[in-house]
Design an enzyme around this catalytic site. Structure first.
Site, PDB file in Angstrom:
ATOM      1  N   ARG A  82       0.836  -1.204   0.000  1.00  0.00           N
ATOM      2  CA  ARG A  82       0.000   0.000   0.000  1.00  0.00           C
ATOM      3  C   ARG A  82       0.868   1.249   0.000  1.00  0.00           C
ATOM      4  NH1 ARG A  82      -4.639   0.025   4.183  1.00  0.00           N
ATOM      5  NH2 ARG A  82      -5.157   1.875   2.933  1.00  0.00           N
ATOM      6  N   ASN A 115      -8.936   8.027   5.400  1.00  0.00           N
ATOM      7  CA  ASN A 115      -7.830   7.588   4.540  1.00  0.00           C
ATOM      8  C   ASN A 115      -6.490   7.711   5.247  1.00  0.00           C
ATOM      9  OD1 ASN A 115      -9.907   7.290   2.772  1.00  0.00           O
ATOM     10  ND2 ASN A 115      -9.384   9.090   1.538  1.00  0.00           N
ATOM     11  N   HIS A 132      -8.000   7.159  11.006  1.00  0.00           N
ATOM     12  CA  HIS A 132      -7.510   5.775  10.989  1.00  0.00           C
ATOM     13  C   HIS A 132      -5.987   5.689  10.899  1.00  0.00           C
ATOM     14  CE1 HIS A 132     -11.740   4.496   9.393  1.00  0.00           C
ATOM     15  NE2 HIS A 132     -11.757   4.827  10.651  1.00  0.00           N
ATOM     16  N   GLY A 214     -16.972   9.869  -0.901  1.00  0.00           N
ATOM     17  CA  GLY A 214     -16.277   8.636  -1.234  1.00  0.00           C
ATOM     18  C   GLY A 214     -16.177   7.635  -0.105  1.00  0.00           C
ATOM     19  N   THR A 215     -17.287   7.421   0.594  1.00  0.00           N
ATOM     20  CA  THR A 215     -17.280   6.442   1.682  1.00  0.00           C
ATOM     21  C   THR A 215     -18.589   5.658   1.691  1.00  0.00           C
ATOM     22  OG1 THR A 215     -16.927   6.116   4.049  1.00  0.00           O
ATOM     23  CG2 THR A 215     -18.080   8.140   3.396  1.00  0.00           C
ATOM     24  N   ASN A 240     -20.915  10.479  -3.594  1.00  0.00           N
ATOM     25  CA  ASN A 240     -20.403   9.115  -3.673  1.00  0.00           C
ATOM     26  C   ASN A 240     -20.772   8.502  -5.017  1.00  0.00           C
ATOM     27  OD1 ASN A 240     -18.932   7.440  -1.800  1.00  0.00           O
ATOM     28  ND2 ASN A 240     -20.596   5.976  -2.026  1.00  0.00           N
ATOM     29  N   LEU A 241     -19.966   7.536  -5.440  1.00  0.00           N
ATOM     30  CA  LEU A 241     -20.234   6.905  -6.742  1.00  0.00           C
ATOM     31  C   LEU A 241     -21.431   5.966  -6.644  1.00  0.00           C
ATOM     32  CD1 LEU A 241     -18.789   7.190  -9.451  1.00  0.00           C
ATOM     33  CD2 LEU A 241     -17.446   5.158  -8.899  1.00  0.00           C
ATOM     34  N   ALA A 258     -15.818  11.763  -7.698  1.00  0.00           N
ATOM     35  CA  ALA A 258     -15.432  12.864  -6.810  1.00  0.00           C
ATOM     36  C   ALA A 258     -14.749  14.014  -7.549  1.00  0.00           C
ATOM     37  CB  ALA A 258     -14.514  12.334  -5.710  1.00  0.00           C
TER      38      ALA A 258
END
Ligand code: APR
Length: 269
Positions: A82, A115, A132, A214-215, A240-241, A258
Site C-alpha cells: 500500500r 484515509n 484511521h 467517497g465512503t 459518492n459513486l 469525486a
C-alpha cells in the site's frame, strides 16, 4: 433535480457544471469527511466493491492486532504494497478543491479523513484529522513512544524493532504501521475534535454543513458522524459513486465521480 420518495435530492449522472454549489457564505461552518473513494481517481484501490483491497485480502489476516501477532511479516507486506502504491499517487481535483476551500473558509472548515494515504496533506490541506492513522508513520507495538515517520515500502525480515524499548533481556518489540486496525479504538482526540467543531457551530448559532465524500458508510464510528451532525441541525450531503449504507441520513445525495462532483459542490473551478 429529481426528488425520491423521502424528498432527498438526487443528482444521478448530472453534468458537474449543472450541480449547484453548496452555499458556504456568511458564518457557515463546513465539516467534511472523506473515505477511500476520494482517492480512487488517483489510482488507489478502495476497500469494498470490485477490485477493492478486501477483495484480495481477508481483513482478519492483515488489519487486526491478532493478525500482526500471528504473522507480522505478512501484515508488513500488505502495508508495504500500500505504501508503494500511495508513494506514486498524486492528489486529484477533489483533494485540491478541499485544500482550496480550507484556505477560503479558515476556521469555518474541518477535514476529517478515514484515509491513510496522505493525499490531503499532499494537496495542501493543512489541518487534517486522520481518524484511521497514516501509512507514512510507524510506531512500537508495545510501548507508547511517539510514532515516527516511515516511508519504507520494502519492510521484510528482519522486521524493524522499537529503539525506545529494546532493552535486553526484554525481547525487542516490533514496529507496526501507525494504522487503527479493526478492533482497536480511534484516538480520542480525533473524536473530540469532530464533536467540538459540531458543538461550536451549534453554540454560535451558525449554519453547519456536513459533507461526506467517497465512503460506503460501513465502518463506525465514522459512519455515524452524519447522524451526530444531523441531530445538531446540520444540512447533510453525500458525494459518492454508489449508494452508501448510511445514505438514509443524508439530506442530499450526489452520485458521481469525486473529481467532478466535489469541485462543483464547493464552487471551485
Ligand atoms: N468518486 C466518488 N466515490 C467513489 C469513487 C469515485 N471516483 N470510487 C469509489 N467511490 C465510492 C464507492 O462507491 C464506495 O461507496 O467510495 C466508497 C468506498 O467505500 P469503501 O471501499 O467501503 O471504503 P471506505 O468507506 O473508505 O472504508 C472505510 O473501512 O476498511 C476500512 O479502515 C478502512 O478507512 C477504511 C474504512
Amino acid at each position: 433535480m429529481v426528488q425520491d420518495a423521502a424528498g432527498r435530492g438526487y443528482h444521478p449522472g448530472m453534468r458537474a457544471a449543472a450541480i449547484p454549489p453548496i452555499d458556504l457564505g456568511g458564518d457557515t461552518r463546513l465539516l467534511v469527511m472523506t473515505g477511500s473513494g476520494i482517492s480512487a481517481e488517483s489510482g488507489l484501490a478502495t476497500f469494498r466493491g470490485a477490485g477493492g483491497l478486501w477483495e484480495g485480502e481477508r481483513v482478519e489476516a492483515v488489519a487486526t492486532p491478532e493478525a500482526f501477532a500471528a504473522d507480522p511479516a505478512r501484515v508488513w507486506r500488505f502495508y508495504g504494497t500500500r505504501r508503494a502504491a500511495a508513494a506514486v499517487a498524486v492528489p486529484n481535483a477533489a483533494h485540491l478543491a478541499l485544500a482550496a476551500t480550507e484556505a477560503r473558509l479558515g476556521d469555518r472548515f474541518l477535514l476529517v479523513t478515514q484515509n491513510v494515504d496522505g493525499l490531503h496533506a499532499a494537496a495542501g490541506s493543512r489541518h487534517v484529522i486522520e481518524l484511521h492513522g497514516s501509512l507514512w508513520r510507524s510506531r512500537c507495538s508495545r510501548c507508547r513512544a511517539a510514532p515516527v515517520e516511515d516511508r519504507s515500502a520494502d519492510v521484510s525480515p528482519p522486521l524493524p524493532t522499537c529503539p525506545a524499548c529494546d532493552r535486553p533481556p526484554a525481547r525487542p518489540a516490533l514496529m507496526r504501521p501507525d494504522i487503527v486496525w479493526f478492533g482497536e479504538s480511534l484516538n480520542p482526540a480525533s473524536q473530540e475534535a469532530v464533536g467540538q467543531f459540531i458543538d461550536d457551530a451549534a453554540l454560535a448559532g451558525a449554519r453547519l454543513v456536513f459533507l461526506a465524500i467517497g465512503t460506503s458508510g460501513n465502518v463506525w464510528p465514522a459512519a455515524g458522524y452524519v447522524r451526530y451532525a444531523a441531530e445538531a441541525g446540520a444540512e447533510t450531503w453525500l458525494a459518492n459513486l454508489d449508494p452508501a449504507l448510511n445514505e438514509g441520513w443524508f439530506d442530499h445525495v450526489v452520485a458521481g465521480p469525486a473529481t467532478q462532483v466535489v469541485p462543483a459542490l464547493l464552487g471551485v473551478t
